[in-house]
Design an enzyme around this catalytic site. Structure first.
Site, PDB file in Angstrom:
ATOM      1  N   HIS A  29       0.847  -1.187   0.000  1.00 54.51           N
ATOM      2  CA  HIS A  29       0.000   0.000   0.000  1.00 54.51           C
ATOM      3  C   HIS A  29       0.884   1.238   0.000  1.00 54.51           C
ATOM      4  O   HIS A  29       1.941   1.235   0.624  1.00 54.51           O
ATOM      5  CB  HIS A  29      -0.909   0.020   1.241  1.00 54.51           C
ATOM      6  N   ASP A  51      -7.879  -5.434   0.063  1.00 54.22           N
ATOM      7  CA  ASP A  51      -8.393  -6.294  -1.007  1.00 54.22           C
ATOM      8  C   ASP A  51      -7.989  -7.755  -0.869  1.00 54.22           C
ATOM      9  O   ASP A  51      -8.473  -8.597  -1.620  1.00 54.22           O
ATOM     10  CB  ASP A  51      -7.898  -5.770  -2.372  1.00 54.22           C
TER      11      ASP A  51
HETATM   12  N1  CMC Z   1       3.972  -7.668  -4.902  1.00 57.52           N
HETATM   13  C1  CMC Z   1       5.309  -7.658  -5.108  1.00 57.52           C
HETATM   14  N2  CMC Z   1       6.087  -6.580  -4.967  1.00 57.52           N
HETATM   15  C2  CMC Z   1       5.487  -5.439  -4.601  1.00 57.52           C
HETATM   16  C3  CMC Z   1       4.102  -5.357  -4.371  1.00 57.52           C
HETATM   17  C4  CMC Z   1       3.342  -6.533  -4.527  1.00 57.52           C
HETATM   18  N3  CMC Z   1       2.019  -6.525  -4.325  1.00 57.52           N
HETATM   19  N4  CMC Z   1       3.766  -4.102  -4.028  1.00 57.52           N
HETATM   20  C5  CMC Z   1       4.920  -3.407  -4.058  1.00 57.52           C
HETATM   21  N5  CMC Z   1       5.957  -4.221  -4.390  1.00 57.52           N
HETATM   22  C6  CMC Z   1       7.379  -3.851  -4.460  1.00 57.52           C
HETATM   23  C7  CMC Z   1       7.668  -3.065  -5.733  1.00 57.52           C
HETATM   24  O1  CMC Z   1       8.044  -3.927  -6.785  1.00 57.52           O
HETATM   25  C8  CMC Z   1       8.785  -2.170  -5.269  1.00 57.52           C
HETATM   26  O2  CMC Z   1       9.957  -2.941  -5.206  1.00 57.52           O
HETATM   27  P1  CMC Z   1      11.412  -2.284  -5.552  1.00 57.52           P
HETATM   28  O3  CMC Z   1      11.651  -1.310  -4.444  1.00 57.52           O
HETATM   29  O4  CMC Z   1      12.339  -3.427  -5.589  1.00 57.52           O
HETATM   30  O5  CMC Z   1      11.243  -1.624  -6.885  1.00 57.52           O
HETATM   31  C9  CMC Z   1       8.420  -1.826  -3.819  1.00 57.52           C
HETATM   32  O6  CMC Z   1       7.634  -2.952  -3.375  1.00 57.52           O
HETATM   33  C10 CMC Z   1       7.598  -0.545  -3.680  1.00 57.52           C
HETATM   34  O7  CMC Z   1       6.448  -0.671  -4.511  1.00 57.52           O
HETATM   35  P2  CMC Z   1       5.799   0.494  -5.343  1.00 57.52           P
HETATM   36  O8  CMC Z   1       5.027  -0.090  -6.478  1.00 57.52           O
HETATM   37  O9  CMC Z   1       6.862   1.512  -5.665  1.00 57.52           O
HETATM   38  O10 CMC Z   1       4.846   1.115  -4.241  1.00 57.52           O
HETATM   39  P3  CMC Z   1       3.635   2.079  -4.507  1.00 57.52           P
HETATM   40  O11 CMC Z   1       3.395   2.791  -3.238  1.00 57.52           O
HETATM   41  O12 CMC Z   1       3.874   2.900  -5.725  1.00 57.52           O
HETATM   42  O13 CMC Z   1       2.422   1.101  -4.872  1.00 57.52           O
HETATM   43  C11 CMC Z   1       0.613  -0.394  -4.659  1.00 57.52           C
HETATM   44  C12 CMC Z   1       1.444   0.703  -3.976  1.00 57.52           C
HETATM   45  C13 CMC Z   1      -0.628  -0.684  -3.835  1.00 57.52           C
HETATM   46  C14 CMC Z   1       0.166   0.102  -6.051  1.00 57.52           C
HETATM   47  C15 CMC Z   1       1.490  -1.662  -4.801  1.00 57.52           C
HETATM   48  O14 CMC Z   1       1.879  -2.134  -3.527  1.00 57.52           O
HETATM   49  C16 CMC Z   1       0.785  -2.766  -5.588  1.00 57.52           C
HETATM   50  O15 CMC Z   1       0.863  -2.784  -6.824  1.00 57.52           O
HETATM   51  N6  CMC Z   1       0.069  -3.713  -4.907  1.00 57.52           N
HETATM   52  C17 CMC Z   1      -0.704  -4.733  -5.583  1.00 57.52           C
HETATM   53  C18 CMC Z   1      -2.028  -4.135  -6.047  1.00 57.52           C
HETATM   54  C19 CMC Z   1      -2.999  -3.949  -4.898  1.00 57.52           C
HETATM   55  O16 CMC Z   1      -3.175  -4.814  -4.068  1.00 57.52           O
HETATM   56  N7  CMC Z   1      -3.663  -2.778  -4.885  1.00 57.52           N
HETATM   57  C20 CMC Z   1      -4.678  -2.455  -3.895  1.00 57.52           C
HETATM   58  C21 CMC Z   1      -4.257  -1.330  -3.005  1.00 57.52           C
HETATM   59  S1  CMC Z   1      -5.320  -1.177  -1.546  1.00 57.52           S
HETATM   60  C22 CMC Z   1      -6.867  -0.754  -2.187  1.00 57.52           C
HETATM   61  C23 CMC Z   1      -6.889   0.613  -2.741  1.00 57.52           C
HETATM   62  O17 CMC Z   1      -6.800   1.574  -1.989  1.00 57.52           O
HETATM   63  O18 CMC Z   1      -7.057   0.741  -3.964  1.00 57.52           O
END
Ligand code: CMC
Length: 429
Positions: free
Chosen positions: A306, A363
């Site tokens: 998140h 989720d």
């Molecule tokens: N699985 C594997 N790796 C992950 C995941 C995941 N679900 N989420 C983040 N990472 C890794 C990402 O690859 C990155 O690694 P590195 O530092 O090596 O590049 C690091 O963790 C930071 O991730 P980010 O994508 O830069 O973080 P963000 O804050 O931009 O994204 C997020 C947040 C929710 C989009 C992301 O965690 C994600 O894609 N999660 C899966 C989708 C999901 O479950 N979304 C629902 C969010 S809660 C409901 C809502 O409010 O919509």
């Protein structure tokens, strides 16, 4: 004395005010930065930018706190109903008995949609994603209530808000009925908001239907937990569209489109699809986690991570507990739940997830409850939208009623070509 910060730009020092929130969050007010220095700030994905002051929801991602109008989500989940929570979000206080009765009456009375709207559903293929239908239907509502087009006209605001919350379940359920070729089921005024939604989804003219109390309570809880989450992607979309004084229906429709994405509300559908796929391929939790950690695979553990929660998501904690209880009470044994728990266990002990502070989000388990209630996977994001609606409305209302609101318009740092000239077609290489 009010706090300020100093920044140095070349030889010049600039003093900027600090805005302090009620929970001691501090933000540097740069609203005059460009006027004073000619410079802007660059913050892709708004990782460090507060777009507004707001009095609706407080969340602390480090401590795992979420409160609507000051009330902890745990208390609301246990004691409130979705419609009461919706009132709290939209109007800023818990309703009195009288206010709640009037509110529930409005949400019941306005639940039918114009008969002509029923024909809109005919134009869609049976395979249409219900989020596409939902966003189109919500913006279409504005054509039936033209006086709601003037977002600034406050005499119609309350009734427009009530209409929208009242009609959303009907539209959502109609889009499902369309996808399975069943006749639309009209709302029933003797049922509560959540019971009525289940009725509209699952009743058929051929037999009587009584919504299950366990299912109604579970639905109330899920909708309450999704009802607001401050400046997330879809809420920020609603606010920026609304900042152009766009009417409520169109602004919310834009929020629905933003929510649809798999990184946002679309994740609940992706979680169940991911679990189904793992089972189909016969992978163990450890094998799947290994795939996720291999960046080349492009696979994410959906329902994990998140932007704001870096400790735990309080909603996920409540949902996991509810998931066990609901399945137990409904007498359902779902192998997906066992697999989800195995994945969670494996991830929480794995350095990849620990170092990146990745925890289950709202989720991860919600889809498993929705499955237990009989809601098909394709409808999960619609369920999220149904829950998030009062939050979107509260933010739109807060923004539109604030005399200081200006149209949202970010700047950019241009990186394209410098001035060049038009080359006639026959002279181009
Ligand atoms: N699985 C594997 N790796 C992950 C995941 C995941 N679900 N989420 C983040 N990472 C890794 C990402 O690859 C990155 O690694 P590195 O530092 O090596 O590049 C690091 O963790 C930071 O991730 P980010 O994508 O830069 O973080 P963000 O804050 O931009 O994204 C997020 C947040 C929710 C989009 C992301 O965690 C994600 O894609 N999660 C899966 C989708 C999901 O479950 N979304 C629902 C969010 S809660 C409901 C809502 O409010 O919509």
């Amino acid at each position: 004395m009010a706090e300020t910060v100093r920044i140095a730009i070349g030889k010049e020092e600039l003093e900027l005010p600090v805005v302090v929130g009620t929970e001691s969050e501090r933000g540097i007010d740069i609203s005059n930065l460009r006027a004073r220095t000619g410079m802007v700030t660059l913050d892709p994905a708004f990782m460090n930018t507060a777009s507004t002051e707001s009095s609706i929801t407080f969340l602390d991602g480090e401590k795992g706190i979420l409160r609507y109008r000051g009330i902890p989500i745990e208390e609301l989940g246990e004691k409130s109903t979705f419609t009461e929570t919706a009132y709290l979000l939209v109007y800023g206080h818990l309703p009195t008995r009288d206010e709640l009765e009037k509110w529930d009456h409005l949400l019941t009375r306005h639940s039918m949609i114009h008969e002509d709207m029923k024909r809109f559903f005919d134009g869609y293929p049976m395979t249409a994603h219900p989020m596409a239908i939902l966003s189109a239907m919500i913006t279409s509502l504005s054509s039936f209530y033209p006086y709601a087009l003037n977002a600034k006209a406050d005499e119609y605001r309350d009734i427009t808000i009530a209409r929208l919350i009242a009609k959303m379940p009907t539209i959502a359920a109609f889009s499902y009925k369309k996808s399975i070729g069943h006749p639309f089921v009209y709302p029933r005024n003797d049922l509560s908001y959540c019971a009525n939604f289940l009725h509209e989804m699952f009743a058929v003219p051929a037999e009587s239907y009584q919504p299950d109390d366990v299912a109604v309570r579970a639905l109330n809880l899920l909708l309450i937990l999704h009802a607001d989450h401050e400046q997330n992607c879809s809420t920020s979309t609603v606010r920026i569209v609304g900042s152009a004084q766009t009417n409520l229906f169109a602004s919310i429709s834009a929020g629905i489109c933003a929510l649809w994405g798999p990184l946002h509300g679309g994740a609940n559908q992706e979680v169940v699809e991911m679990l189904t796929d793992i089972r189909k391929k016969g992978l163990t939790a450890a094998q799947f986690i290994a795939q996720v950690k291999d960046k080349k695979s492009g696979v994410r553990l959906m329902g994990f991570g998140h932007r704001v929660y870096k400790n735990f998501d309080p909603r996920a904690k409540i949902i996991k507990k509810a998931c066990d209880e609901v399945l137990d009470r409904l007498g359902i044994r779902d192998p997906m739940l066992d697999l989800a728990k195995e994945l969670e266990e494996a991830a929480l002990h794995d350095p990849y997830f620990i170092e990146r502070k990745l925890y289950p989000n709202v989720d991860f388990y919600s889809g498993i409850i929705y499955r237990a209630l009989g809601i098909p996977t394709g409808m999960f994001t619609v369920m999220f939208a149904l829950g998030r609606l009062p939050g979107w409305i509260a933010h739109w209302k807060e923004m539109i009623e604030d005399p200081a609101t200006k149209i949202g318009r970010p700047r950019q740092i241009y990186m394209g070509p410098r001035e060049t000239h038009y080359v006639p077609l026959d002279k181009r290489a």
